[in-house]
Design a protein around this motif. Structure first.
Motif, mmCIF file in Angstrom:
data_model
loop_
_atom_site.group_PDB
_atom_site.id
_atom_site.type_symbol
_atom_site.label_atom_id
_atom_site.label_comp_id
_atom_site.label_asym_id
_atom_site.label_seq_id
_atom_site.Cartn_x
_atom_site.Cartn_y
_atom_site.Cartn_z
ATOM 1 N N ASP A 18 0.803 -1.221 0.000
ATOM 2 C CA ASP A 18 0.000 0.000 0.000
ATOM 3 C C ASP A 18 0.842 1.281 0.000
ATOM 4 O OD1 ASP A 18 -2.245 -1.555 -0.087
ATOM 5 O OD2 ASP A 18 -2.814 -1.266 2.015
ATOM 6 N N PRO A 19 1.909 1.369 0.823
ATOM 7 C CA PRO A 19 2.724 2.584 0.754
ATOM 8 C C PRO A 19 3.348 2.804 -0.625
ATOM 9 C CG PRO A 19 3.158 1.405 2.786
ATOM 10 C CD PRO A 19 2.338 0.486 1.929
ATOM 11 N N MET A 20 3.783 1.725 -1.252
ATOM 12 C CA MET A 20 4.414 1.862 -2.573
ATOM 13 C C MET A 20 3.395 2.254 -3.631
ATOM 14 S SD MET A 20 7.299 -1.182 -2.600
ATOM 15 C CE MET A 20 6.207 -2.512 -2.094
ATOM 16 N N TRP A 21 2.177 1.691 -3.554
ATOM 17 C CA TRP A 21 1.148 2.131 -4.492
ATOM 18 C C TRP A 21 0.892 3.623 -4.318
ATOM 19 C CZ3 TRP A 21 0.738 -0.721 -8.389
ATOM 20 C CH2 TRP A 21 0.585 -2.107 -8.332
ATOM 21 N N ASP A 48 12.205 12.184 -11.677
ATOM 22 C CA ASP A 48 11.858 11.077 -12.575
ATOM 23 C C ASP A 48 13.100 10.558 -13.294
ATOM 24 O OD1 ASP A 48 9.704 9.533 -14.167
ATOM 25 O OD2 ASP A 48 10.796 10.586 -15.749
ATOM 26 N N PHE A 49 13.952 11.467 -13.740
ATOM 27 C CA PHE A 49 15.186 11.082 -14.440
ATOM 28 C C PHE A 49 16.061 10.203 -13.543
ATOM 29 C CE2 PHE A 49 19.699 11.827 -15.225
ATOM 30 C CZ PHE A 49 19.816 11.557 -16.578
ATOM 31 N N VAL A 85 14.943 1.526 -8.720
ATOM 32 C CA VAL A 85 14.506 0.476 -7.798
ATOM 33 C C VAL A 85 13.006 0.341 -8.027
ATOM 34 C CG1 VAL A 85 14.187 -0.240 -5.412
ATOM 35 C CG2 VAL A 85 16.295 0.954 -6.081
ATOM 36 N N THR A 86 12.596 -0.763 -8.607
ATOM 37 C CA THR A 86 11.204 -0.936 -9.014
ATOM 38 C C THR A 86 10.239 -0.680 -7.862
ATOM 39 O OG1 THR A 86 11.937 -2.612 -10.586
ATOM 40 C CG2 THR A 86 9.580 -2.549 -10.082
ATOM 41 N N CYS A 87 9.149 -0.002 -8.169
ATOM 42 C CA CYS A 87 8.119 0.276 -7.170
ATOM 43 C C CYS A 87 6.747 0.090 -7.807
ATOM 44 C CB CYS A 87 8.262 1.708 -6.658
ATOM 45 S SG CYS A 87 7.011 2.220 -5.474
ATOM 46 N N PRO A 88 5.914 -0.820 -7.271
ATOM 47 C CA PRO A 88 6.158 -1.635 -6.089
ATOM 48 C C PRO A 88 7.003 -2.875 -6.396
ATOM 49 C CG PRO A 88 3.957 -2.048 -6.931
ATOM 50 C CD PRO A 88 4.526 -0.965 -7.784
ATOM 51 N N PRO A 139 4.553 5.320 -13.377
ATOM 52 C CA PRO A 139 5.786 5.846 -12.780
ATOM 53 C C PRO A 139 6.392 4.896 -11.765
ATOM 54 C CG PRO A 139 3.843 7.052 -11.996
ATOM 55 C CD PRO A 139 3.392 6.198 -13.124
ATOM 56 N N LEU A 140 7.720 4.745 -11.867
ATOM 57 C CA LEU A 140 8.539 3.947 -10.938
ATOM 58 C C LEU A 140 8.358 2.440 -11.107
ATOM 59 C CD1 LEU A 140 7.813 5.986 -7.624
ATOM 60 C CD2 LEU A 140 9.491 6.480 -9.422
ATOM 61 N N PHE A 141 7.573 2.002 -12.073
ATOM 62 C CA PHE A 141 7.142 0.603 -12.154
ATOM 63 C C PHE A 141 8.058 -0.275 -13.006
ATOM 64 C CE2 PHE A 141 4.047 -2.757 -13.545
ATOM 65 C CZ PHE A 141 3.723 -3.232 -12.281
ATOM 66 N N TRP A 142 9.024 0.298 -13.701
ATOM 67 C CA TRP A 142 9.894 -0.482 -14.595
ATOM 68 C C TRP A 142 10.632 -1.567 -13.822
ATOM 69 C CZ3 TRP A 142 10.193 -0.905 -19.702
ATOM 70 C CH2 TRP A 142 11.337 -1.430 -20.299
ATOM 71 N N GLY A 143 10.633 -2.789 -14.368
ATOM 72 C CA GLY A 143 11.180 -3.926 -13.639
ATOM 73 C C GLY A 143 12.692 -4.056 -13.642
ATOM 74 N N PRO A 144 13.346 -4.049 -14.806
ATOM 75 C CA PRO A 144 14.804 -4.211 -14.830
ATOM 76 C C PRO A 144 15.511 -2.992 -14.229
ATOM 77 C CG PRO A 144 13.833 -4.712 -16.974
ATOM 78 C CD PRO A 144 12.760 -4.069 -16.159
ATOM 79 N N PRO A 145 16.790 -3.133 -13.884
ATOM 80 C CA PRO A 145 17.486 -2.028 -13.218
ATOM 81 C C PRO A 145 17.874 -0.862 -14.117
ATOM 82 C CG PRO A 145 18.938 -3.922 -13.458
ATOM 83 C CD PRO A 145 17.572 -4.380 -13.870
ATOM 84 N N ASN A 146 17.629 -0.947 -15.428
ATOM 85 C CA ASN A 146 18.080 0.115 -16.329
ATOM 86 C C ASN A 146 17.095 1.268 -16.474
ATOM 87 O OD1 ASN A 146 16.234 -1.496 -17.684
ATOM 88 N ND2 ASN A 146 17.294 -1.382 -19.653
ATOM 89 N N GLY A 147 15.891 1.192 -15.904
ATOM 90 C CA GLY A 147 14.940 2.297 -15.979
ATOM 91 C C GLY A 147 14.226 2.358 -17.315
#
Length: 513
Positions: free
Chosen positions: A120-123, A146-147, A154-157, A391-399
């Motif tokens: 919930d906090p991450m959402w 954002d950049f 760090v993927t969220c959530p 926003p912030l949801f990308w899974g791999p570490p490269n953004g």
């Protein structure tokens, strides 16, 4: 098919005509981009700066930059703490979990107010990111947050950072977004979210984990200028940077640190004691932050973000020197970038990503947030996710990728066209604050003709006047000509007016940033 479906289908066809500047029968969306993209945008340097340095021009931001000028506007935006942000402050009070620290989240779990491992906090942090992008007065700061969220992703959530991802946003990304990259890098390297996400919390002298060491070099700093020996030595030097299981906070554990001389690129350290391991690791991070290859990587990514998918080599070379001369301080780099000749000449060289498109839609329409609740933020978040860029949801570490080719697909375009109309018409979210009289609130007095209406709305939303062909195509959608008189009881002035806004937002003049 319902009337709305028929009209929406016709709108899509007419929008394709607007894209090509021709008639619906001749639509070919790729045609204009084969010519000169800059022709779809106003040459106004103030609007160019707003399109690039914000999540999209709004009526208020246009008035502000015309009052302050480029230098005054940049000075203000590069000092975000001096900018009141009352709208966003109010929104954040509706998302109380989005600002909790590690201890606060754990305390809520202990008190039974949150379940352990709750997302919930991450959402709420994701919902807050949408609200900040759209309604913050500190636009350049939000763009840079954002950049950096993508650069040091760090993927969220994400399950394992349930208690630390919010704190990472506040005390790493947002704290250092306009500081020095060296400080940002060291803060990320000693934060539980990064150490967990890239497994360094589990790295020990007996079993060094190379995941963080590799991404530190390849993604966060020098790029592909490393060897496997560099990765192994970096991983050894970073052992001991971990997370306290009892508190969830960062700690350095000397008993887990691998001692012995290391060499990473040209960096050398005796690394002789376990007590000195953290200091040695920080020395490596300082070295990497100020490495010329890191400078080139950071400024190239900034140029890709703000200038062009393939930025000019001359600008990159200039900004590398600025970065190194200022010991990785970001504000001098941004100032030099936005005042460069290369930036001025880059009109039409960037295309909006899905998140940028969504935020820019609400901003250019000038719609306000709902007066209560958070459902509208959740709806906007899911719209972004449907378009592929929550926003912030990308899974791999490269953004998330920041170039047009990564987002170029018919299905993605259709998602954008759908949310343009949905937001403009107030269908979803249906609680955004819109002018009571939508048309006159948008352009003032009722225009005399359909052509005048189309010109006025296009100028208001896009900053450009459509060509005669485009005006004719849009008038034809209503079964009219540009010279046809516009009456207050015409559908175009009432329930069908949002379709005009939607079709204009579907054009290259809006897709381009």
């Amino acid at each position: 098919m319902t009337r709305r479906g028929v009209v929406a289908g016709a709108a899509a066809v007419t929008a394709a005509a607007v894209v090509t500047g021709g008639t619906p029968a001749a639509a070919a969306p790729s045609a204009p981009f084969a010519s000169n993209p800059a022709s779809f945008l106003p040459a106004d340097p103030l609007l160019h700066l707003l399109r690039r340095a914000t999540f999209g021009p709004s009526p208020a931001s246009i008035a502000e930059i015309r009052r302050l000028g480029v230098t005054g506007w940049l000075d203000r935006q590069l000092n975000p703490s001096a900018i009141p942000d009352k709208v966003v402050d109010g929104l954040l009070t509706r998302l109380p979990l989005s600002g909790l620290g590690i201890a606060e989240i754990r305390n809520q779990v202990s008190a039974g107010k949150l379940k352990q491992y709750s997302w919930d906090p991450m959402w709420q942090l994701g919902f807050a990111a949408v609200g900040r992008a759209i309604w913050s007065e500190r636009q350049l700061f939000e763009v840079m947050a954002d950049f950096w969220s993508n650069h040091l992703n760090v993927t969220c959530p994400y399950g394992d950072v349930w208690d630390s991802r919010i704190d990472y946003d506040r005390n790493v990304i947002r704290k250092y977004a306009l500081g020095t990259f060296a400080d940002l890098l060291k803060a990320s390297a000693r934060h539980p979210a990064m150490l967990t996400y890239l497994d360094n919390r589990y790295s020990t002298k007996a079993a060094p984990n190379e995941n963080y060491g590799r991404e530190l070099l390849e993604l966060h700093t020098v790029g592909l200028a490393y060897t496997e020996a560099d990765v192994k030595n970096a991983a050894r030097l970073l052992t001991g940077l971990t997370v306290d299981h009892a508190t969830g906070r960062y700690r350095y554990d000397g008993t887990a640190h691998a001692v012995g001389a290391v060499r990473v690129l040209a960096f050398q350290h005796a690394n002789a004691t376990t007590t000195g391991g953290e200091v040695a690791a920080l020395a490596l991070l300082d070295y990497l932050a100020l490495h010329p290859a890191t400078a080139r990587r950071i400024v190239t990514k900034l140029c890709v973000r703000f200038v062009a998918d393939e930025p000019p080599a001359t600008l990159i070379t200039t900004l590398v020197k600025v970065y190194l001369d200022n010991k990785s301080a970001i504000v001098p780099v941004l100032r030099a970038l936005f005042t460069s000749a290369e930036f001025s000449a880059s009109i039409g060289a960037k295309t909006r990503t899905p998140l940028e498109d969504l935020a820019a839609t609400v901003r250019t329409l000038g719609y306000g947030p709902a007066t209560s609740g958070t459902k509208f933020l959740e709806s906007l978040y899911w719209m972004a996710r449907d378009a592929g860029q929550a926003p912030l949801f990308w899974g791999p570490p490269n953004g998330y990728p920041d170039v047009a080719a990564a987002w170029d697909s018919p299905s993605g375009l259709l998602v954008r066209w759908n949310f343009h109309l949905s937001i403009a018409a107030g269908w979803w979210p249906d609680t955004l604050v819109r002018p009571a009289a939508l048309l006159t609130g948008m352009v003032g007095a009722l225009p005399a003709t359909y052509g005048a209406l189309i010109e006025a709305v296009s100028t208001r939303l896009l900053g450009v006047t459509p060509s005669a062909q485009q005006i004719a195509a849009l008038a034809e959608f209503y079964g009219k000509t540009p010279a046809s008189p516009l009456k207050s009881n015409d559908p175009a002035a009432g329930w069908m007016f949002p379709y005009l806004m939607g079709m204009l937002l579907n054009s290259p003049s809006f897709a381009l940033r």
